[in-house]
Design a protein around this motif. Structure first.
Motif, PDB file in Angstrom:
ATOM      1  N   GLU A  76      10.992 -40.594  23.752  1.00  0.00           N
ATOM      2  CA  GLU A  76      10.369 -40.557  22.442  1.00  0.00           C
ATOM      3  C   GLU A  76      11.059 -39.490  21.589  1.00  0.00           C
ATOM      4  N   GLY A  77      11.353 -39.846  20.335  1.00  0.00           N
ATOM      5  CA  GLY A  77      12.005 -38.909  19.447  1.00  0.00           C
ATOM      6  C   GLY A  77      13.507 -38.942  19.518  1.00  0.00           C
ATOM      7  N   GLU A  78      14.068 -39.681  20.461  1.00  0.00           N
ATOM      8  CA  GLU A  78      15.518 -39.776  20.576  1.00  0.00           C
ATOM      9  C   GLU A  78      16.041 -40.777  19.563  1.00  0.00           C
ATOM     10  N   ILE A  79      17.090 -40.412  18.848  1.00  0.00           N
ATOM     11  CA  ILE A  79      17.634 -41.271  17.808  1.00  0.00           C
ATOM     12  C   ILE A  79      18.407 -42.416  18.431  1.00  0.00           C
ATOM     13  N   GLU A 113       2.574 -45.062  18.916  1.00  0.00           N
ATOM     14  CA  GLU A 113       1.453 -44.705  18.063  1.00  0.00           C
ATOM     15  C   GLU A 113       1.932 -44.128  16.739  1.00  0.00           C
ATOM     16  N   GLY A 114       1.096 -44.298  15.713  1.00  0.00           N
ATOM     17  CA  GLY A 114       1.419 -43.761  14.400  1.00  0.00           C
ATOM     18  C   GLY A 114       1.522 -42.250  14.399  1.00  0.00           C
ATOM     19  N   LEU A 150       3.865 -48.308   6.558  1.00  0.00           N
ATOM     20  CA  LEU A 150       5.189 -48.793   6.955  1.00  0.00           C
ATOM     21  C   LEU A 150       5.250 -49.029   8.464  1.00  0.00           C
ATOM     22  N   HIS A 151       4.619 -48.154   9.219  1.00  0.00           N
ATOM     23  CA  HIS A 151       4.567 -48.298  10.676  1.00  0.00           C
ATOM     24  C   HIS A 151       3.837 -49.586  11.058  1.00  0.00           C
ATOM     25  N   SER A 152       2.742 -49.877  10.354  1.00  0.00           N
ATOM     26  CA  SER A 152       1.981 -51.095  10.607  1.00  0.00           C
ATOM     27  C   SER A 152       2.807 -52.340  10.281  1.00  0.00           C
TER      28      SER A 152
END
Length: 321
Positions: free
Chosen positions: A117-120, A222-223, A303-305
């Protein structure tokens, strides 16, 4: 088995001057960060059976390295610096410093063999769009500097020079607009994703392209995690019974600035869900900056949704966001 696994992972500390690489138990190898040096690096990694290389973003100096690694079939992982620093501290090092960076990066690749998670997430298409947008921001920054110079008393000759440079920058910015648009259209998947984002009120093509290039995690998980990545999650400063002021910090500034402009556009439309949300916050006494950050966070969740559903945004979904 452990030794064989070690040979497959390389940590690369990328800088403007060079590349420090750590494979197996060491010692570190160094290469120049130029076409010849990167070519030698890739060949050296292939000889050592490396199929995965881990490195951090370094302001663009890593772009050619990642591109050449992928062309050779080596998985290029551009990882989140904060997570690598966390591993360094857990590994008994107070900080990542020159000389141990490559070793820590390699260790991160071993411990977290899959994308974290968080890795580009790197891809040639996203990388090209990211590069065009970076250049556009540089040109816009130069234009702002020149406009600021015009606000001060200058001689006629200097004013003429500044105005000529601004005219040149305007043309260069328009040319870079065409460049990033062309890069975006070259990938049907990314182009469709950008169109989905533009269905949300306030989000234009530039913001959508920025989200596509800089926030591939949008729509995943998750958002709350996405808001943290962007730096829009409020951090508490509590201690015991004391309750401190909540504030945002860190995250991807490029995405946050794009969302700021989109939020400014959205709140001007009072008939939109975000416009009404902003008005409600202001009526409740929230300061302007706090209310705008809340709108940015809500916009990001919309935007996430959209990214999760894969369908355009409609205002009917607004009450549930």
């Amino acid at each position: 088995m452990e030794e064989q696994h070690n040979k497959r992972v390389a940590g690369i500390d990328v800088s403007k001057a060079g590349l420090e690489v750590w494979v197996e138990a060491g010692p570190a190898r160094r290469f120049f960060n130029n076409e010849k040096g990167i070519g030698a690096l890739v060949k050296w990694l292939a000889r050592h059976g490396v199929n995965q290389a881990v490195y951090e973003p370094t302001g663009g100096y890593e772009l050619d390295v990642g591109r050449r690694l992928r062309e050779k079939g080596i998985k290029a992982r551009r990882v989140h610096p904060n997570k690598v620093r966390g591993l360094a501290r857990a590994w008994g090092k107070q900080a990542k410093t020159d000389g141990v960076d490559a070793k820590v990066l390699r260790r991160y690749g071993e411990v977290f063999s899959e994308r974290e998670e968080g890795e580009i997430e790197d891809s040639p298409e996203r990388e090209e769009i990211r590069e065009k947008l970076r250049r556009r921001r540089q040109l816009v920054s130069q234009k702002v500097q020149e406009l600021n110079r015009l606000d001060k008393p200058v001689s006629p000759g200097v004013r003429e020079s500044i105005e000529e440079h601004i005219e040149y920058l305007d043309k260069a910015i328009k040319r870079m607009d065409r460049e990033y648009e062309r890069a975006l259209k070259s990938s049907s998947a990314l182009s469709e994703r950008a169109k989905l984002y533009q269905s949300v009120r306030g989000v234009g093509q530039l913001t959508a392209a920025t989200l596509v290039a800089e926030l591939p995690e949008l729509g995943q998980g998750e958002g709350r995690r996405v808001t943290s990545l962007v730096g829009l999650a409020p951090w508490s400063r509590d201690s015991g019974r004391q309750r401190g002021y909540r504030a945002i910090q860190g995250g991807r500034g490029v995405v946050r600035r794009a969302l700021y402009m989109a939020a400014m556009s959205a709140v001007r439309r009072r008939d939109s869900s975000l416009g009404r949300f902003h008005q409600q916050l202001r009526k409740r006494g929230k300061p302007g900056k706090v209310a705008l950050v809340a709108v940015m966070r809500k916009l990001l969740l919309q935007l996430h949704s959209v990214a999760q559903r894969g369908t355009p945004w409609t205002e009917e979904y607004a009450p549930g966001t």
